[in-house]
Design an enzyme around this catalytic site. Structure first.
Site, PDB file in Angstrom:
ATOM      1  N   GLU A 192       0.817  -1.215   0.000  1.00  0.00           N
ATOM      2  CA  GLU A 192       0.000   0.000   0.000  1.00  0.00           C
ATOM      3  C   GLU A 192       0.849   1.261   0.000  1.00  0.00           C
ATOM      4  O   GLU A 192       0.542   2.213  -0.716  1.00  0.00           O
ATOM      5  CB  GLU A 192      -0.934   0.031   1.215  1.00  0.00           C
ATOM      6  CG  GLU A 192      -2.184  -0.805   1.068  1.00  0.00           C
ATOM      7  CD  GLU A 192      -1.921  -2.283   1.245  1.00  0.00           C
ATOM      8  OE1 GLU A 192      -0.761  -2.659   1.531  1.00  0.00           O
ATOM      9  OE2 GLU A 192      -2.877  -3.067   1.106  1.00  0.00           O
ATOM     10  N   HIS A 243     -11.366  -5.605   9.777  1.00  0.00           N
ATOM     11  CA  HIS A 243     -11.904  -5.359   8.447  1.00  0.00           C
ATOM     12  C   HIS A 243     -13.190  -4.557   8.479  1.00  0.00           C
ATOM     13  O   HIS A 243     -13.987  -4.628   7.560  1.00  0.00           O
ATOM     14  CB  HIS A 243     -12.185  -6.690   7.731  1.00  0.00           C
ATOM     15  CG  HIS A 243     -10.977  -7.313   7.116  1.00  0.00           C
ATOM     16  ND1 HIS A 243      -9.952  -7.809   7.881  1.00  0.00           N
ATOM     17  CD2 HIS A 243     -10.622  -7.497   5.824  1.00  0.00           C
ATOM     18  CE1 HIS A 243      -9.020  -8.297   7.080  1.00  0.00           C
ATOM     19  NE2 HIS A 243      -9.399  -8.123   5.819  1.00  0.00           N
TER      20      HIS A 243
END
Lengths: 322, 314, 381
Positions: free
Chosen positions: A59, A128
């Site tokens: 990322e 998540h």
């Protein structure tokens, strides 16, 4: 045209890719996989691997690459799979994307669009299920938007691509499946929208909480409380003028925010209303947020943690001293 | 090498050395504030690499970047004004020592997060590749960056996507106070590049000629092949990490030993530079710095009313 | 002479303590040499010289803590003379910080009346007090719905706003009573001959040209005034200005309330028919609001007749700046001494109110007597 939120985002991306050869998409599993939420399905076949770039699970590096490419004349749209993984790219987002214009005295622009899925509600558990819109809305140098309708999902991207500063678009995972009949058109990034008019109380919300706020307004209407529902649309900058005008009429505000209550964006909005609409308030400003707990896996616990229609109704009634 | 080239190399290093010394003096006198990281001892790396780059190429550097900015062509006056926090600085006074920028010179900072410039560099290279410009992006960083995850992510993507990046690792053996041998299982940084299938080499960073030769070839190779290259330069900083570093982590004897390899004095000796040739260079460098400081002293401060100028209202 | 100062070695450094000198006075120093050690809050740092020279003076004693920028030592060039300078000694230890005495806790504030901002704002707008209002909000707080507009009070009696005419009359009459010293004379006059003459005169006239008794009275007053200038004129600025003309104002009541007194100009010169015609015209125009300004401003005396109201005697008020006013009551049958008999006669009471600054009762009485005489010989009017 009837379409889903997911389709609307895809069409927005397609339109951008067609309109400007400088546009490219970078993200994990956006190409061959078709996108974790199937948003980018078919784009690899249509535009090829140079422009639809599957990135390794890096990322920081691929967001930074997006920043560098934007600096050097391209129009990258970086997809971070979810806000949960954006933490790995926070340094690049905050210390490069948000600051380069300022640190260079205005010389360097970062016209980068970052899209992220966000939110909870699918039993994906603590790592998540985050809502960190407020963290990004906290940083000067970033634009942050949260399209909550199919029309906004379709139209905000084109406008974002005309910005010369980084824009972060939050797409709530529970909205991908909603459908609506829309006329595809670019829409403003700024400005809150009154999704339902009412004079008894103002419900302020954004993103995935909008459907719940509207459902609460329905329930309240049956009890003769006409709630106005405002969709913030833009989280940085906030359209406080619209909120103040509404509260001036209704005298009460309830903010629905899927972030945790402490340090939430709802807190910022409550402070702004306290500053600008104090004399109009007939009740303390209410906040309906996620409980102070990492999101649990078990369904009933997750539902109890997240802002619910019942909680919104109760908060509005309390504000009405009903 | 011609005499011109030799003197040019010396001039580069001397300019940087004297500029950095003046910065130290001005910092101690509180004219420069915040953090100040001096390049003294490492001049051969910037002096050897930067002349190998063209005007269409891009540079990304770290917070120890005054020398790189100077040798890239940003006027000393603009750099000093930036150090003094003036509006005439190359970043408008907004960045300071660690954030020198110049769009005109394709000098993209000035990054204060260790390794933070690496991902930005591969993005710049990606754009050049897709636009077919044949430009090279040269990114300077210290060996400390090799510990950051971003370093590996970046090398991996540069290799995977075949991006025209020249990675220049200035290995001065200490990441602030952390000695390399204490933080890296594999201290040979260029070997890490090899692990990502990027061509790499290690050169004596105190020898400006060696650096220059290696860099010239590397830039050409990157430009021709479009593939990245990794150049590790073994160098040493004679002063502390920053002005406020008591250097408790290294021996004075070690510093003294490295001073014997001072890139300037060794180059003068090796190239038999005459006292007269040196005097000219020193005089010019001194004049450049005097003029830069006068400019910086006289330069205005940005009005406070313009505080929010570069950001949109929340 | 070059100075070595306490260096700034970081944004958060304000002062440093000189720990050690590595040089002595007279030593040669080169640029870059370390000449001492300085202790800061964070670390011990080397003190560097940025110049060449000979140590001329060490100005700060070891252990002295001095602010950044303080001159610690001086270097002179070879050949410069040395300078004597005082040495900064270490500062005395700071006095001990006194321990603060704990304060007694403040008494709890009096109980508040809780009210929402919106409620307070509404109350301000309506002008109502929140005291005593029962709050229905949380913890008994007064909220918006508790703030109601005040109950309307019983309507106060309607105020009659005076018309401007009334106001004008009020002003004039007040002034008259304030400024004019009135005296009053009354005289009962037999109207037998006057009415008999009128009957005969009217028999030869058409109805339109009929003369009313009022006109006869006016004519008599106008003629009588010729001999009494002190009753005909204006009192202005503390002096009486007699008028050569007789502009006779006659008070006319208006249907809308109030009265107006337009003048018949040169009334003494107009024969009775003309007087009658003008009087009629005046009445019509007065009641229609079509008077000329000269008619309203030039009267030299006023006559007011309340005969048709049935009132016997009028005690009129002089209209300033005039100095007299004549009043007539109703023409009534009264017992009258004729010779030795008492017979009914039509009679009218004539009154004179006069300004005593200008006129005396003697003259006023003579005027009324003259009026009487004139009305006994109506054919001559």
């Amino acid at each position: 045209m009837k379409m889903s939120y997911r389709d609307a985002v895809r069409e927005g991306l397609r339109e951008a890719l067609i309109a400007d050869p400088g546009v490219l998409l970078i993200g994990i599993d956006i190409g061959k996989y078709g996108g974790t939420y199937a948003v980018t399905r078919g784009l690899l076949d249509e535009f090829g691997p140079e422009r639809i770039r599957d990135a390794p699970l890096s990322e920081s590096a691929f967001v930074g690459a997006g920043i560098g490419a934007a600096i050097n004349g391209l129009r990258p749209i970086v997809e971070i799979m979810t806000v949960n993984f954006s933490l790995l790219a926070l340094d690049q987002i905050v210390n490069s994307a948000a600051t380069l214009r300022h640190m260079s005295g205005g010389q360097i622009e970062v016209p980068l669009v970052i899209r992220m899925a966000t939110g909870a509600g699918r039993q994906l558990a603590a790592q998540h299920s985050h809502s960190f819109e407020n963290w990004f809305a906290h940083v000067p140098g970033l634009r942050v938007v949260a399209p909550a309708t199919v029309a906004d999902a379709r139209g905000m991207l084109a406008t974002a691509l005309r910005e010369r500063d980084p824009v972060i678009i939050f797409e709530h995972v529970q909205l991908y499946g909603i459908e609506d009949d829309i006329e595809p058109a670019p829409v403003a990034l700024d400005g809150a929208a009154i999704r339902r008019a009412g004079n008894d109380a103002t419900i302020i919300t954004y993103g995935g909480s909008l459907p719940r706020a509207l459902a609460a307004a329905d329930t309240l209407a049956a009890e003769n409380i006409a709630a106005e529902v405002i969709d913030l649309r833009s989280l940085r900058p906030l359209d406080v003028d619209t909120l103040v005008a509404s509260v001036t009429r209704t005298h009460r505000a309830v903010i629905v925010d899927e972030g945790w209550r402490t340090g939430s964006l709802a807190g910022e909005i409550a402070a702004q209303l306290g500053e600008r609409a104090f004399w109009e308030l007939d009740a303390p400003i209410g906040r309906v947020c996620t409980a102070e707990v990492p999101i649990p896996y078990a369904k009933h616990l997750e539902l109890a943690a997240l802002p619910s229609v019942e909680a919104i109704v109760a908060a509005v009634k309390e504000a009405c001293h009903a | 090498m011609t005499r011109e080239q030799i003197l040019a190399m010396l001039r580069s290093m001397v300019r940087v050395r004297r500029f950095e010394e003046r910065c130290a003096e001005d910092y101690v006198a509180a004219k420069i504030r915040g953090f100040l990281h001096l390049y003294i001892g490492q001049e051969a790396v910037a002096a050897g690499v930067i002349p190998a780059l063209g005007p269409a190429d891009s540079i990304v550097a770290s917070y120890r970047e005054h020398g790189h900015a100077l040798l890239r062509g940003i006027p000393a006056a603009a750099i000093m004004a930036e150090m003094y926090g003036k509006a005439s600085g190359c970043s408008g006074g907004r960045g300071g020592s660690m954030h020198l920028f110049s769009r005109e010179h394709r000098f993209f900072g000035g990054h204060a997060i260790v390794g933070g410039g690496l991902p930005v560099a591969i993005g710049i290279a990606l754009a050049d590749k897709l636009r077919g410009t044949r430009a090279v992006t040269c990114v300077f960083f210290g060996e400390g960056a090799a510990a950051e995850g971003e370093f590996h992510e970046t090398l991996n993507i540069a290799s995977l996507w075949r991006l025209p990046v020249l990675f220049v690792c200035e290995n001065n053996a200490y990441a602030m106070g952390t000695a390399l041998v204490r933080s890296e299982a594999e201290p040979a940084i260029h070997k890490k590049a090899a692990a990502h299938r990027i061509g790499s080499e290690s050169v004596d960073g105190m020898d400006v000629v060696a650096v220059s030769e290696a860099a010239t070839q590397a830039v050409e190779r990157v430009r021709e092949t479009g593939a990245p290259w990794f150049l590790e330069c073994m160098t040493y900083r004679f002063r502390a990490h920053s002005m406020f570093d008591p250097e408790l982590y290294r021996d004075k004897a070690e510093v003294e030993a490295w001073r014997a390899h001072d890139p300037i004095t060794t180059f003068i000796k090796r190239m038999t530079v005459t006292a007269d040739e040196l005097a000219v260079i020193e005089r010019e460098a001194a004049a450049e710095i005097t003029q830069a400081c006068a400019f910086a002293d006289a330069a205005p401060l940005e009005p406070v009313e313009d505080l929010l100028r570069h950001v949109r209202a929340p | 002479m070059r100075e070595i100062r306490m260096p700034s070695l970081g944004a958060d450094m304000d002062a440093g303590t000189l720990l050690e000198w590595k040089v002595a006075v007279g030593d040669k120093v080169a640029r870059g040499d370390i000449v001492g050690l300085v202790e800061t809050e964070k670390a011990t740092m080397e003190l560097e010289s940025f110049a060449d020279g000979i140590v001329d003076a060490l100005l700060v004693e070891l252990g002295a803590k001095v602010p950044v920028g303080t001159v610690l030592a001086r270097l002179r060039d070879a050949g410069e003379a040395a300078i004597e300078a005082p040495v900064i000694a270490p500062a005395p230890p700071p006095p001990p910080i006194p321990v603060p005495v704990p304060r007694a806790p403040a008494p709890p504030p009096p109980a508040l009346v809780r009210s929402s901002p919106a409620a307070r704002k509404r109350a301000r707008e309506l002008g109502v007090s929140l005291t005593g209002v029962a709050g229905t909000g949380p913890h008994g707080a007064i909220v918006l719905r508790d703030v109601v507009p005040p109950a309307p009070r019983a309507a106060p009696p309607p105020v009659r706003t005076p018309t401007s005419m009334r106001q004008a009359i009020a002003l004039a009459m007040s002034r008259s009573k304030r400024e004019i010293p009135h005296f009053y004379l009354a005289h009962t006059i037999s109207m037998k001959h006057a009415l008999a003459w009128l009957t005969e005169a009217n028999s030869t006239r058409t109805i339109q040209h009929r003369i009313l008794p009022g006109a006869l009275l006016l004519r008599a007053v106008a003629v009588a005034l010729r001999d009494f200038p002190e009753l005909n004129g204006f009192y202005i600025d503390d002096e009486f200005r007699p008028s050569e003309e007789v502009h006779l104002a006659t008070a006319i009541s208006l249907r809308t309330g109030g009265l107006i007194a337009p003048a018949i100009l040169d009334a003494d010169e107009k024969p009775i028919d003309q007087l009658m015609a003008e009087l009629q015209d005046l009445v019509v125009r007065a009641r229609g609001g079509h008077l000329k300004s000269s008619e309203l401003t030039t009267a030299t005396i006023t006559v007011t007749s309340l005969g048709d109201r049935g009132c016997e005697t009028v005690f009129p008020v002089i209209a300033p700046p005039q100095v007299a006013i004549v009043g007539f009551g109703a023409v009534l049958e009264r017992p009258w001494v004729e010779g030795a008999a008492v017979v009914p006669h039509p009679t009218v009471v004539a009154t004179l109110a006069a300004d005593h600054r200008v006129c005396d009762g003697h003259r006023g009485g003579l005027f009324l007597a003259t009026l009487d005489h004139l009305l006994q010989e109506p054919a001559k009017l």
